[in-house]
Motif scaffolding. Sequence first.
Motif, PDB file in Angstrom:
ATOM      1  N   ALA A  87       0.756  -1.330  -0.069  1.00  9.07           N
ATOM      2  CA  ALA A  87      -0.026  -0.018   0.012  1.00  9.07           C
ATOM      3  C   ALA A  87       0.968   1.277  -0.008  1.00  9.07           C
ATOM      4  N   ASP A  88       1.635   1.450  -1.168  1.00  7.23           N
ATOM      5  CA  ASP A  88       2.640   2.641  -1.184  1.00  7.23           C
ATOM      6  C   ASP A  88       1.872   3.917  -1.667  1.00  7.23           C
ATOM      7  N   LYS A  89       0.917   4.347  -0.739  1.00  5.84           N
ATOM      8  CA  LYS A  89       0.253   5.675  -0.956  1.00  5.84           C
ATOM      9  C   LYS A  89       0.657   6.490  -0.076  1.00  5.84           C
ATOM     10  N   ARG A 107      10.209  -2.329   6.704  1.00 11.17           N
ATOM     11  CA  ARG A 107      11.209  -1.694   7.285  1.00 11.17           C
ATOM     12  C   ARG A 107      12.466  -1.591   6.734  1.00 11.17           C
ATOM     13  N   LYS A 108      13.023  -3.098   6.438  1.00 15.33           N
ATOM     14  CA  LYS A 108      14.178  -3.284   5.816  1.00 15.33           C
ATOM     15  C   LYS A 108      15.278  -2.791   7.077  1.00 15.33           C
ATOM     16  N   HIS A 109      15.045  -3.547   8.484  1.00 13.82           N
ATOM     17  CA  HIS A 109      15.991  -3.252   9.269  1.00 13.82           C
ATOM     18  C   HIS A 109      17.508  -3.706   8.943  1.00 13.82           C
ATOM     19  N   VAL A 161       2.027  -7.104  -4.065  1.00 11.85           N
ATOM     20  CA  VAL A 161       1.793  -6.435  -5.280  1.00 11.85           C
ATOM     21  C   VAL A 161       1.552  -4.991  -4.975  1.00 11.85           C
ATOM     22  N   GLY A 162       2.145  -4.161  -5.638  1.00 12.45           N
ATOM     23  CA  GLY A 162       1.788  -2.827  -5.244  1.00 12.45           C
ATOM     24  C   GLY A 162       1.135  -2.163  -6.441  1.00 12.45           C
ATOM     25  N   SER A 163       1.988  -1.521  -7.446  1.00 11.16           N
ATOM     26  CA  SER A 163       1.191  -0.710  -8.241  1.00 11.16           C
ATOM     27  C   SER A 163       0.463  -1.593  -9.363  1.00 11.16           C
ATOM     28  N   GLY A 164       0.601  -2.782  -9.431  1.00 16.84           N
ATOM     29  CA  GLY A 164      -0.338  -3.631 -10.279  1.00 16.84           C
ATOM     30  C   GLY A 164      -1.817  -3.529  -9.593  1.00 16.84           C
ATOM     31  N   GLY A 172      14.888   0.445 -11.923  1.00 15.51           N
ATOM     32  CA  GLY A 172      15.497  -0.616 -11.622  1.00 15.51           C
ATOM     33  C   GLY A 172      14.533  -1.683 -11.076  1.00 15.51           C
ATOM     34  N   GLN A 173      13.344  -1.621 -10.831  1.00 17.54           N
ATOM     35  CA  GLN A 173      12.403  -2.641 -10.511  1.00 17.54           C
ATOM     36  C   GLN A 173      12.355  -3.735 -11.339  1.00 17.54           C
ATOM     37  N   ARG A 174      12.234  -4.977 -11.313  1.00 20.26           N
ATOM     38  CA  ARG A 174      11.954  -5.957 -12.199  1.00 20.26           C
ATOM     39  C   ARG A 174      10.575  -6.752 -11.775  1.00 20.26           C
ATOM     40  N   TYR A 175       9.796  -7.000 -12.760  1.00 23.31           N
ATOM     41  CA  TYR A 175       8.787  -7.799 -12.551  1.00 23.31           C
ATOM     42  C   TYR A 175       8.624  -9.086 -13.036  1.00 23.31           C
ATOM     43  N   GLY A 176       7.859 -10.184 -12.640  1.00 23.17           N
ATOM     44  CA  GLY A 176       7.544 -11.331 -12.860  1.00 23.17           C
ATOM     45  C   GLY A 176       6.203 -11.539 -12.948  1.00 23.17           C
ATOM     46  N   THR A 221       7.189 -12.989  -2.093  1.00 23.88           N
ATOM     47  CA  THR A 221       7.828 -12.309  -3.078  1.00 23.88           C
ATOM     48  C   THR A 221       7.357 -11.050  -3.590  1.00 23.88           C
ATOM     49  N   PRO A 222       7.892  -9.805  -3.505  1.00 21.65           N
ATOM     50  CA  PRO A 222       7.562  -8.659  -4.364  1.00 21.65           C
ATOM     51  C   PRO A 222       8.363  -8.927  -5.714  1.00 21.65           C
ATOM     52  N   GLY A 223       8.099  -7.941  -6.699  1.00 15.32           N
ATOM     53  CA  GLY A 223       8.539  -7.716  -8.187  1.00 15.32           C
ATOM     54  C   GLY A 223       7.589  -8.809  -8.809  1.00 15.32           C
ATOM     55  N   LEU A 274      -1.445  -6.731   4.577  1.00 13.06           N
ATOM     56  CA  LEU A 274      -1.098  -5.593   4.077  1.00 13.06           C
ATOM     57  C   LEU A 274       0.095  -5.212   4.261  1.00 13.06           C
ATOM     58  N   LYS A 275       0.999  -4.599   3.470  1.00 16.95           N
ATOM     59  CA  LYS A 275       2.337  -4.340   3.516  1.00 16.95           C
ATOM     60  C   LYS A 275       2.359  -2.656   3.479  1.00 16.95           C
ATOM     61  N   THR A 276       2.941  -2.095   4.485  1.00 18.12           N
ATOM     62  CA  THR A 276       3.207  -0.974   4.626  1.00 18.12           C
ATOM     63  C   THR A 276       4.622  -0.208   4.374  1.00 18.12           C
ATOM     64  N   HIS A 277       4.636   1.058   4.255  1.00 16.23           N
ATOM     65  CA  HIS A 277       6.139   1.869   4.436  1.00 16.23           C
ATOM     66  C   HIS A 277       5.534   2.948   5.324  1.00 16.23           C
ATOM     67  N   VAL A 278       5.514   2.908   6.543  1.00 17.19           N
ATOM     68  CA  VAL A 278       4.898   3.981   7.410  1.00 17.19           C
ATOM     69  C   VAL A 278       5.457   5.365   7.337  1.00 17.19           C
ATOM     70  N   VAL A 338      13.229 -12.220   6.407  1.00 17.92           N
ATOM     71  CA  VAL A 338      14.696 -11.833   5.999  1.00 17.92           C
ATOM     72  C   VAL A 338      14.704 -11.883   4.602  1.00 17.92           C
ATOM     73  N   LEU A 339      15.637 -10.536   4.262  1.00 18.00           N
ATOM     74  CA  LEU A 339      15.996 -10.531   2.842  1.00 18.00           C
ATOM     75  C   LEU A 339      17.045 -11.555   2.515  1.00 18.00           C
ATOM     76  N   ALA A 340      16.431 -12.384   1.653  1.00 20.71           N
ATOM     77  CA  ALA A 340      17.377 -13.652   1.118  1.00 20.71           C
ATOM     78  C   ALA A 340      17.588 -13.135  -0.435  1.00 20.71           C
ATOM     79  N   GLN A 341      16.782 -12.380  -1.028  1.00 22.82           N
ATOM     80  CA  GLN A 341      16.743 -11.996  -2.469  1.00 22.82           C
ATOM     81  C   GLN A 341      16.101 -10.539  -2.638  1.00 22.82           C
ATOM     82  N   MET A 342      16.341  -9.895  -3.506  1.00 26.79           N
ATOM     83  CA  MET A 342      15.525  -8.869  -3.843  1.00 26.79           C
ATOM     84  C   MET A 342      15.062  -8.642  -5.273  1.00 26.79           C
ATOM     85  N   SER A 343      14.263  -7.952  -5.690  1.00 29.41           N
ATOM     86  CA  SER A 343      13.619  -7.591  -6.826  1.00 29.41           C
ATOM     87  C   SER A 343      14.310  -6.724  -7.952  1.00 29.41           C
ATOM     88  N   SER A 344      15.339  -5.882  -7.104  1.00 26.02           N
ATOM     89  CA  SER A 344      15.737  -5.004  -7.934  1.00 26.02           C
ATOM     90  C   SER A 344      17.066  -5.218  -8.599  1.00 26.02           C
TER      91      SER A 344
END
Length: 267
Positions: free
Chosen positions: A37-39, A92-94, A237-240, A218-222, A205-207, A59-63, A147-153
């Motif tokens: 919910a990237d609003k 939060r990507k601590h 899923v965000g912008s989709g 730099g985002q990549r989508y599948g 999984t994002p992306g 619901l995933k947030t970026h407060v 935990v971030l093991a991979q990223m979509s970017s």
Amino acid sequence: MSPETIWGERWLNCDQPIAREYMEVACKKQSLVVLAADKNSMQELNDLIEDVGDYISALKTHVDLIDDWSKNAWDDFIGKAKEKNLLIFEDRKHGDIGKIAKKQMGGIYNSRAWADLITAHLISGISVLDGIQEAWSEVGKSGGVLVLAQMSSEGNLLELPGYTDSVIKMAKLHSACFGFIGNGSRPNELKELRKKVGQGKMIWTPGVNLNANDAVLGQRYGDPKDAILSGSDAIIVGSGIHNATNPKDAAKKYAEISWNALLQRRE
Ligand code: 5BU
């Protein structure tokens, strides 16, 4: 059908209460969609959750990207999300040392009070998970870390040889680890990740976007179906969804695709 029948090995092996809660909600809603919910305003967030809340399972947030954030408005919004039976996941990507990560769960946003799930990098070591866990326990709450093991970017440094393997090895046995973030844009990488993680942890999984051309900066989508069939348990899923002409129809579509893919996976 019971969640055990639907989720199979994953249900049997992912026995943390919070993982079970997610899998149950996903079955009830027939959706493996986590809405990013990237609003930027509380009004947009409230409208979005009202519109698509029935078709998503978390619901995933970026407060910290909201212009008019206030504690009361946020508490209201989280209340609405809870009414829709959603797990709240703060991305939060601590990445700091344990004692600071612990403090960062407090502060103005006080995510330890409302986030059921939170993301962390292990770049500074396993203590980040201890810190996050202590923060939750001090407010009488328990939660799980993705935990971030991979990223979509594109070009992310988690791809460097050995990094993902070390992260999985370190986090897998930690009681705060709910699961791992995998790269939703590359099904083959995801299959490899699932092999390494085994059945006992979630992979989210994002992306993911049906329109790969929408990727910017730099985002990549599948494809959502490919992600689930390759071992992902939730498509982020965000912008989709929130940028679609009709977000509700888009959310329904991603829900249906993700659910059918899960049914296909268990066959
Ligand atoms: P999008 O609009 O579907 O591209 O949004 C993706 C969301 O997932 C956004 O909130 C990112 O912060 C988040 N994300 C990501 O895109 N890639 C990653 O590797 C991780 C998170 Br971790």
